[in-house]
Design a protein around this motif. Structure first.
Motif, PDB file in Angstrom:
ATOM      1  N   GLY A  68      -2.733   1.650 -21.282  1.00 11.52           N
ATOM      2  CA  GLY A  68      -1.711   1.238 -20.335  1.00 11.52           C
ATOM      3  C   GLY A  68      -1.586  -0.269 -20.300  1.00 11.52           C
ATOM      4  N   GLU A  69      -0.370  -0.748 -20.093  1.00 15.19           N
ATOM      5  CA  GLU A  69      -0.096  -2.182 -20.174  1.00 15.19           C
ATOM      6  C   GLU A  69      -0.827  -2.986 -19.103  1.00 15.19           C
ATOM      7  OE1 GLU A  69       3.746  -5.260 -20.106  1.00 15.19           O
ATOM      8  OE2 GLU A  69       4.033  -3.089 -20.122  1.00 15.19           O
ATOM      9  N   ALA A  70      -0.868  -2.474 -17.867  1.00 13.86           N
ATOM     10  CA  ALA A  70      -1.458  -3.241 -16.768  1.00 13.86           C
ATOM     11  C   ALA A  70      -2.947  -3.498 -16.998  1.00 13.86           C
ATOM     12  CB  ALA A  70      -1.247  -2.510 -15.445  1.00 13.86           C
ATOM     13  N   LEU A  71      -3.701  -2.444 -17.305  1.00  6.94           N
ATOM     14  CA  LEU A  71      -5.135  -2.598 -17.522  1.00  6.94           C
ATOM     15  C   LEU A  71      -5.410  -3.452 -18.754  1.00  6.94           C
ATOM     16  CD1 LEU A  71      -8.093  -1.897 -16.900  1.00  6.94           C
ATOM     17  CD2 LEU A  71      -7.796   0.174 -18.279  1.00  6.94           C
ATOM     18  N   THR A  72      -4.706  -3.183 -19.833  1.00  9.26           N
ATOM     19  CA  THR A  72      -4.928  -3.917 -21.080  1.00  9.26           C
ATOM     20  C   THR A  72      -4.657  -5.404 -20.899  1.00  9.26           C
ATOM     21  OG1 THR A  72      -4.342  -1.963 -22.383  1.00  9.26           O
ATOM     22  CG2 THR A  72      -4.272  -4.095 -23.499  1.00  9.26           C
ATOM     23  N   HIS A  73      -3.540  -5.748 -20.265  1.00  6.86           N
ATOM     24  CA  HIS A  73      -3.197  -7.154 -20.044  1.00  6.86           C
ATOM     25  C   HIS A  73      -4.224  -7.825 -19.141  1.00  6.86           C
ATOM     26  CE1 HIS A  73      -0.706 -10.738 -19.499  1.00  6.86           C
ATOM     27  NE2 HIS A  73      -1.033 -10.665 -18.219  1.00  6.86           N
ATOM     28  N   SER A  74      -4.658  -7.132 -18.102  1.00  2.00           N
ATOM     29  CA  SER A  74      -5.614  -7.710 -17.168  1.00  2.00           C
ATOM     30  C   SER A  74      -6.941  -8.025 -17.849  1.00  2.00           C
ATOM     31  CB  SER A  74      -5.842  -6.754 -15.991  1.00  2.00           C
ATOM     32  OG  SER A  74      -6.674  -7.345 -15.015  1.00  2.00           O
ATOM     33  N   VAL A  75      -7.407  -7.115 -18.702  1.00  2.00           N
ATOM     34  CA  VAL A  75      -8.665  -7.345 -19.421  1.00  2.00           C
ATOM     35  C   VAL A  75      -8.523  -8.523 -20.371  1.00  2.00           C
ATOM     36  CG1 VAL A  75     -10.276  -6.379 -21.113  1.00  2.00           C
ATOM     37  CG2 VAL A  75      -9.478  -4.974 -19.202  1.00  2.00           C
ATOM     38  N   ARG A  76      -7.424  -8.568 -21.107  1.00  2.00           N
ATOM     39  CA  ARG A  76      -7.229  -9.663 -22.066  1.00  2.00           C
ATOM     40  C   ARG A  76      -7.097 -11.008 -21.348  1.00  2.00           C
ATOM     41  NH1 ARG A  76      -2.717  -6.482 -25.794  1.00  2.00           N
ATOM     42  NH2 ARG A  76      -4.202  -5.253 -27.037  1.00  2.00           N
ATOM     43  N   GLU A  77      -6.411 -11.020 -20.242  1.00  2.00           N
ATOM     44  CA  GLU A  77      -6.268 -12.258 -19.458  1.00  2.00           C
ATOM     45  C   GLU A  77      -7.631 -12.722 -18.948  1.00  2.00           C
ATOM     46  OE1 GLU A  77      -2.939 -13.605 -16.370  1.00  2.00           O
ATOM     47  OE2 GLU A  77      -4.282 -12.071 -15.545  1.00  2.00           O
ATOM     48  N   TRP A  78      -8.423 -11.778 -18.453  1.00  2.00           N
ATOM     49  CA  TRP A  78      -9.768 -12.112 -17.971  1.00  2.00           C
ATOM     50  C   TRP A  78     -10.628 -12.689 -19.092  1.00  2.00           C
ATOM     51  CZ3 TRP A  78     -14.150  -9.337 -19.753  1.00  2.00           C
ATOM     52  CH2 TRP A  78     -15.355  -9.747 -19.173  1.00  2.00           C
ATOM     53  N   ILE A  79     -10.538 -12.105 -20.274  1.00  2.00           N
ATOM     54  CA  ILE A  79     -11.311 -12.607 -21.412  1.00  2.00           C
ATOM     55  C   ILE A  79     -10.967 -14.065 -21.681  1.00  2.00           C
ATOM     56  CG2 ILE A  79     -11.603 -12.453 -23.917  1.00  2.00           C
ATOM     57  CD1 ILE A  79     -11.317  -9.412 -23.652  1.00  2.00           C
ATOM     58  N   SER A  80      -9.678 -14.366 -21.724  1.00  2.00           N
ATOM     59  CA  SER A  80      -9.273 -15.745 -21.995  1.00  2.00           C
ATOM     60  C   SER A  80      -9.791 -16.703 -20.928  1.00  2.00           C
ATOM     61  CB  SER A  80      -7.745 -15.835 -22.082  1.00  2.00           C
ATOM     62  OG  SER A  80      -7.348 -17.154 -22.427  1.00  2.00           O
ATOM     63  N   GLU A  81      -9.723 -16.291 -19.682  1.00  2.00           N
ATOM     64  CA  GLU A  81     -10.213 -17.142 -18.605  1.00  2.00           C
ATOM     65  C   GLU A  81     -11.723 -17.329 -18.688  1.00  2.00           C
ATOM     66  OE1 GLU A  81      -8.759 -15.326 -15.056  1.00  2.00           O
ATOM     67  OE2 GLU A  81      -6.660 -15.769 -15.525  1.00  2.00           O
ATOM     68  N   GLU A  82     -12.452 -16.263 -19.039  1.00  2.00           N
ATOM     69  CA  GLU A  82     -13.905 -16.376 -19.181  1.00  2.00           C
ATOM     70  C   GLU A  82     -14.277 -17.370 -20.275  1.00  2.00           C
ATOM     71  OE1 GLU A  82     -16.862 -14.543 -17.714  1.00  2.00           O
ATOM     72  OE2 GLU A  82     -15.297 -14.869 -16.239  1.00  2.00           O
ATOM     73  N   LEU A  83     -13.464 -17.449 -21.321  1.00  2.00           N
ATOM     74  CA  LEU A  83     -13.792 -18.296 -22.460  1.00  2.00           C
ATOM     75  C   LEU A  83     -13.189 -19.693 -22.353  1.00  2.00           C
ATOM     76  CD1 LEU A  83     -13.575 -15.758 -25.414  1.00  2.00           C
ATOM     77  CD2 LEU A  83     -15.424 -16.230 -23.823  1.00  2.00           C
TER      78      LEU A  83
END
Length: 269
Positions: A68-83
């Motif tokens: 699903g777009e919402a979960l997938t986008h949220s995880v990817r956004e979080w990854i970028s912020e973590e890094l």
């Protein structure tokens, strides 16, 4: 009394976090209130690595596939912020994101190696983002960062986030009632097990916080939902000295239930 839970799968953190604890009142069964985890979210892995011979950088990113777009986008956004939050490309290009942060990790190591004589010591920066746990309504991701840029020792950071599957919401400590004395006792008793001490005074002596005899602060890392309970994960130097590691413990869901808001409880349904 704190009971040590032997059954929690530590996955990525095995050997890096130290021991993980489960907390339950004296004489109470340690069984979790959560149904069996629904391990149904497919994951895909993208990675990038570069080795100059003197130093190297590697990034491994695991993200949902077809979730699903919402979960997938949220995880990817979080990854970028973590890094570091510096990736300006499309989050859908996870390979591009991995390459970007691999280069960002390598850059300071190349500068360091050019400035100082390293006598054959190899510098490195390693990042691994993986799925830690999953239930029917939540997905928990972990981010392990390990770097040696010279000096007396390297640094390891273990963080993560729990996401609500339906809309990708990141779950924070705001869905728990954390201000009560009873909640604070759960945390302090769990830390006593981690540090192998018995009294509040002994615990205060090992904690490196402004008011060592006051409330124990919540981890900067948010609550990590796992199969057995919520993982509390501190970082090096967050509440104790480097030699004492990265304190962590799991409090079982049924013990935490009185402190969980409805938002948190629904994640276990």
């Amino acid at each position: 009394m704190i009971k040590i839970s032997k059954s929690l799968p530590v996955l990525l953190w095995l050997g890096a976090c130290g021991m993980v604890f489960g907390c339950a009142p004296k004489g109470e069964n340690k069984g979790s209130a959560e149904p069996a985890a629904a391990d149904t979210t497919a994951m895909m892995v993208d990675s990038a690595r570069m080795d100059s011979g003197i130093c190297y950088s590697s990034v491994l990113l695991t993200t949902p596939k077809g979730a699903g777009e919402a979960l997938t986008h949220s995880v990817r956004e979080w990854i970028s912020e973590e890094l570091g939050g510096s990736y300006s490309g499309d989050y859908a290009d996870v390979k591009g994101m991995a390459t970007h942060y691999m280069k960002e990790g390598l850059k300071p190591l190349l500068e360091e190696s050019a400035e100082f004589r390293l006598d054959g010591v190899q510098l490195y920066s390693k990042v691994a983002v993986e799925k830690l746990a999953e239930g029917k309504s939540y997905l928990t991701m972990s981010c392990f960062f390990d770097e040696f840029a010279g000096g007396a020792h390297g640094i390891s950071i273990l963080r993560g986030a729990t996401f609500r599957k339906s809309d990708g919401r990141r779950i924070g400590w705001d869905v728990f009632k954390t201000s009560s004395d009873a909640f604070q006792k759960l945390m302090s008793d769990s830390l006593k097990v981690y540090f192998n001490v018995k009294t509040d005074k002994e615990l205060a002596e090992v904690l490196m916080i402004p008011n060592s005899e006051g409330p124990v602060p919540l981890p900067l890392c948010g609550p990590l939902f796992t199969k057995e309970g919520v993982l509390f994960q501190y970082q090096s130097y967050e509440i104790c000295c480097y030699a004492d590691g990265q304190p962590n413990f799991v409090i079982l869901y049924k013990v935490l239930m009185p402190f969980m808001m409805e938002t948190a409880k629904r994640l276990l349904q």
